[in-house]
Structure formats: C-alpha cells, structure tokens
Design a protein around this motif. Sequence first.
Motif, short mmCIF file in Angstrom:
data_model
loop_
_atom_site.label_atom_id
_atom_site.label_comp_id
_atom_site.label_asym_id
_atom_site.label_seq_id
_atom_site.Cartn_x
_atom_site.Cartn_y
_atom_site.Cartn_z
N VAL A 19 0.84 -1.19 0.00
CA VAL A 19 0.00 0.00 0.00
C VAL A 19 0.87 1.24 0.00
N SER A 20 1.95 1.25 0.79
CA SER A 20 2.86 2.39 0.83
C SER A 20 3.49 2.62 -0.53
N ARG A 21 3.97 1.56 -1.17
CA ARG A 21 4.59 1.69 -2.49
C ARG A 21 3.58 2.19 -3.51
N ALA A 22 2.37 1.67 -3.45
CA ALA A 22 1.33 2.10 -4.39
C ALA A 22 1.01 3.57 -4.18
N SER A 23 0.95 3.99 -2.93
CA SER A 23 0.67 5.39 -2.62
C SER A 23 1.79 6.30 -3.12
N SER A 51 -5.02 20.58 3.26
CA SER A 51 -5.91 21.44 2.47
C SER A 51 -5.28 21.75 1.11
N TYR A 52 -3.95 21.94 1.07
CA TYR A 52 -3.25 22.16 -0.18
C TYR A 52 -3.36 20.93 -1.08
N ALA A 53 -3.11 19.75 -0.51
CA ALA A 53 -3.19 18.50 -1.26
C ALA A 53 -4.61 18.28 -1.78
N THR A 54 -5.60 18.52 -0.95
CA THR A 54 -7.00 18.34 -1.34
C THR A 54 -7.36 19.28 -2.49
N GLU A 70 -7.63 10.36 -13.65
CA GLU A 70 -7.57 9.01 -13.10
C GLU A 70 -6.51 8.90 -12.00
N CYS A 71 -5.36 9.53 -12.21
CA CYS A 71 -4.30 9.51 -11.21
C CYS A 71 -4.76 10.19 -9.92
N ALA A 72 -5.48 11.30 -10.06
CA ALA A 72 -5.99 12.01 -8.89
C ALA A 72 -6.97 11.14 -8.11
N ILE A 73 -7.81 10.39 -8.82
CA ILE A 73 -8.76 9.50 -8.16
C ILE A 73 -8.02 8.40 -7.40
N VAL A 74 -7.01 7.82 -8.04
CA VAL A 74 -6.22 6.78 -7.39
C VAL A 74 -5.52 7.34 -6.16
N LEU A 75 -4.93 8.52 -6.29
CA LEU A 75 -4.23 9.13 -5.17
C LEU A 75 -5.19 9.47 -4.04
N ALA A 78 -5.97 6.34 -2.25
CA ALA A 78 -4.83 5.89 -1.45
C ALA A 78 -4.69 6.71 -0.18
N LEU A 79 -5.00 7.99 -0.25
CA LEU A 79 -4.86 8.86 0.91
C LEU A 79 -6.03 8.75 1.88
N ASP A 80 -7.24 8.64 1.35
CA ASP A 80 -8.43 8.69 2.20
C ASP A 80 -9.25 7.43 2.27
N GLY A 81 -8.97 6.46 1.43
CA GLY A 81 -9.82 5.28 1.35
C GLY A 81 -10.83 5.48 0.25
N PRO A 82 -11.65 4.48 -0.01
CA PRO A 82 -12.59 4.55 -1.12
C PRO A 82 -13.66 5.63 -0.95
N ALA A 83 -14.03 6.23 -2.06
CA ALA A 83 -15.11 7.22 -2.06
C ALA A 83 -16.44 6.48 -1.97
#
Length: 96
Positions: A19-23, A51-54, A70-75, A78-83
């Motif tokens: 998970v860390s590597r994927a993130s 807030s900057y990252a969001t 797509e990359c933003a969705i994956v990131l 990875a940061l917050d868990g599934p939407a």
Amino acid sequence: MQSQQEQRTPNIEMASGAVSRASLHAEANFKRLMRVQGWWVDTTRFDCDPSYATELIRFATASQSFALRECAIVLQTALDGPAPCNTGRVASYGLL
C-alpha cells in the motif's frame, strides 16, 4: 511451530508495504502529470498540508487530461480510502 499471530504478521507487513509503495507511486505520477499540465506541486507542502493537497487533487479531477483525472482519483483513494459508492471509478482500468 509458529503461532497463527506470528504467521499473520509478515502478511500484514507485506500488505502495508505494498500500500505504501502504491501510494508513493500514485503521488509521483500525480506530480509528474501536474507538471505536464503546467502546474508545479510543492512536494513538502503537498505532504504536510492536507488542504493544499486536497485542493490540488480537486483541481486535477476537473482537468481535461484523462490520465491526470484518473491519477488524482487513485491518489485520493490511497490517501483517504474509497469514495462513497465508488464515485468516478473506472473498474475496467483496474483502479478499484
């Protein structure tokens, strides 16, 4: 003979490392794709200021670039868990 707890610990550590590597991979791709679009990402601030990252991720999800969206969705995942209800996910690309 190892106990069940001892047997599970390496599996948990391996999953956590994956998970860390994927993130990290998703974050590196995100920054690269943002740069391609002409947006510089302050790495230190991105890592320390939620807030900057969001805001950057929100901007990226509205981009005309399919790869950046797509990359933003994956990131974000990875940061917050599934939407909720897998909003915006594309299962055929293996992003779930």
